[in-house]
Enzyme design. Sequence first.
Site, short mmCIF file in Angstrom:
data_model
loop_
_atom_site.label_atom_id
_atom_site.label_comp_id
_atom_site.label_asym_id
_atom_site.label_seq_id
_atom_site.Cartn_x
_atom_site.Cartn_y
_atom_site.Cartn_z
N LYS A 43 0.86 -1.19 0.00
CA LYS A 43 0.00 0.00 0.00
C LYS A 43 0.89 1.24 0.00
O LYS A 43 2.00 1.21 0.57
CB LYS A 43 -0.88 -0.03 1.27
CG LYS A 43 -1.77 1.18 1.49
CD LYS A 43 -2.91 1.24 0.51
CE LYS A 43 -3.68 2.56 0.62
NZ LYS A 43 -4.54 2.82 -0.54
N SER A 44 0.44 2.31 -0.62
CA SER A 44 1.23 3.54 -0.59
C SER A 44 1.46 3.96 0.86
O SER A 44 0.51 3.98 1.66
CB SER A 44 0.50 4.67 -1.32
OG SER A 44 0.58 4.45 -2.70
N ASN A 67 -13.38 4.73 -5.45
CA ASN A 67 -12.83 4.73 -4.09
C ASN A 67 -12.32 6.10 -3.72
O ASN A 67 -11.89 6.88 -4.57
CB ASN A 67 -11.69 3.69 -3.96
CG ASN A 67 -10.33 4.27 -4.31
OD1 ASN A 67 -9.68 4.91 -3.47
ND2 ASN A 67 -9.89 4.09 -5.56
N GLY A 70 -8.07 7.47 0.74
CA GLY A 70 -7.28 8.47 1.47
C GLY A 70 -5.99 7.91 2.06
O GLY A 70 -5.52 8.38 3.11
N ASN A 124 4.39 7.17 -5.78
CA ASN A 124 3.02 7.42 -6.24
C ASN A 124 2.80 8.93 -6.40
O ASN A 124 2.74 9.66 -5.41
CB ASN A 124 2.06 6.82 -5.20
CG ASN A 124 0.60 6.98 -5.58
OD1 ASN A 124 0.28 7.58 -6.61
ND2 ASN A 124 -0.28 6.44 -4.75
N CYS A 127 -2.25 9.99 -6.30
CA CYS A 127 -3.44 9.68 -5.49
C CYS A 127 -4.43 10.84 -5.57
O CYS A 127 -4.09 11.97 -5.22
CB CYS A 127 -3.09 9.40 -4.03
SG CYS A 127 -4.59 9.09 -3.06
N SER A 191 -6.18 5.39 -10.66
CA SER A 191 -7.61 5.55 -10.97
C SER A 191 -7.85 6.91 -11.63
O SER A 191 -7.07 7.85 -11.47
CB SER A 191 -8.43 5.44 -9.68
OG SER A 191 -8.00 6.42 -8.76
N GLY A 218 -11.35 -0.18 -12.76
CA GLY A 218 -12.07 -1.28 -13.42
C GLY A 218 -12.31 -0.99 -14.89
O GLY A 218 -11.67 -0.14 -15.50
N GLY A 268 -6.00 -4.39 -9.77
CA GLY A 268 -6.56 -3.65 -8.65
C GLY A 268 -7.97 -4.11 -8.30
O GLY A 268 -8.17 -4.99 -7.44
N THR A 269 -8.96 -3.56 -8.99
CA THR A 269 -10.36 -3.85 -8.66
C THR A 269 -10.65 -5.36 -8.66
O THR A 269 -11.31 -5.88 -7.75
CB THR A 269 -11.31 -3.12 -9.65
OG1 THR A 269 -11.05 -1.71 -9.57
CG2 THR A 269 -12.76 -3.37 -9.31
C1 SIN Z 1 -6.15 5.82 -1.80
O1 SIN Z 1 -5.65 5.30 -0.79
O2 SIN Z 1 -6.89 6.81 -1.72
C2 SIN Z 1 -5.87 5.25 -3.14
C3 SIN Z 1 -4.44 5.32 -3.47
C4 SIN Z 1 -4.19 5.95 -4.79
O3 SIN Z 1 -5.12 6.18 -5.57
O4 SIN Z 1 -3.04 6.23 -5.10
#
Ligand code: SIN
Length: 308
Positions: A43-44, A67, A70, A124, A127, A191, A218, A268-269
């Site tokens: 995860k980031s 989604n 955050g 990343n 986000c 996304s 997706g 991902g999805t």
């Molecule tokens: C998130 O945790 O909000 C998604 C992570 C991302 O889109 O980079």
Amino acid sequence: MLETKINGVNFSSCLMNASGARCETYDELIELGKSKSSAIVSKSSTLEFRNGNEFPRYKKLPFGSINSMGIPNLGYKKYIEFASELKKNGKPYIVSVSGLSESDNIKIIKEINSISDIDFIELNLSCPNIIGKPQVGYDFIQTKILLEKTFEFNKKKLGVKLPPYFDFVHFEEVAKILNQFPLSFVTCINSIGNGLFVDIESESVVIKPKGGFGGIGGKYVKPTALANVRKFFELLNKNIAIIGVGGIETGIDVFEFLLCGASAVQIGTTFVEEGAKCFERIENELREILKQKNYKTIDDVIGKLKLI
Ligand code: SIN
């Protein structure tokens, strides 16, 4: 047949998880290690632990998902701490970094530089769900400065995760910047930020944060993801690998990403919805297509998209 290589590192197949989905906790990362995902992508991570945005913050949609998580995560120190255990699986371990500021990113990347059990950093830049913080990847000056500061000291293999771009001029501007740095890979796309889904039954939005706006993943995003992979394959130095992500559900989807120029893909999805067994299913489907089409390796397919 499905093996791939990114900056000298071998991957047993071209399929791995996308950062974000089921890769936040120690148990989830261990589960990925046992799965057919060819790498473990975390995860980031941010400087400190984050709870993330308010619930509900993820919703499956008819053709994908929305989604606004955050970046809930344990804080980067935990993803470093897990490295030696995760490496026992023998797979590349990729730690995603999404500091909330330039100095956070530099601090985290500096520290990861000394951890030999971490194979890659995925920085990343995309986000869309941090309230009050725009996506770095849409600010070309900030992106260039961050990469300049990073590569002043960075010796770790490092790639960037990009937001989707939609205009040829923007692809060219971003590629010009990325080509100035010794990047191992680019991952595209994150996304599509700040989409909105309406539930007609309740006449409301379907997630709580940001008034219902969230990142769309997706099937909805696959054509945009393929376009980003293709454009970056055309524009980037050939030593920068492309990892495609966005709407992969089947082996046929992976085959399309390979044709467009991806050396690997992330799921991902589909991984959220189906769990870790999706990697084996998609791998088998991809192997079947390659056999039917008489391809011996994925290298024979990568970037071979024909024009008409
Ligand atoms: C998130 O945790 O909000 C998604 C992570 C991302 O889109 O980079």
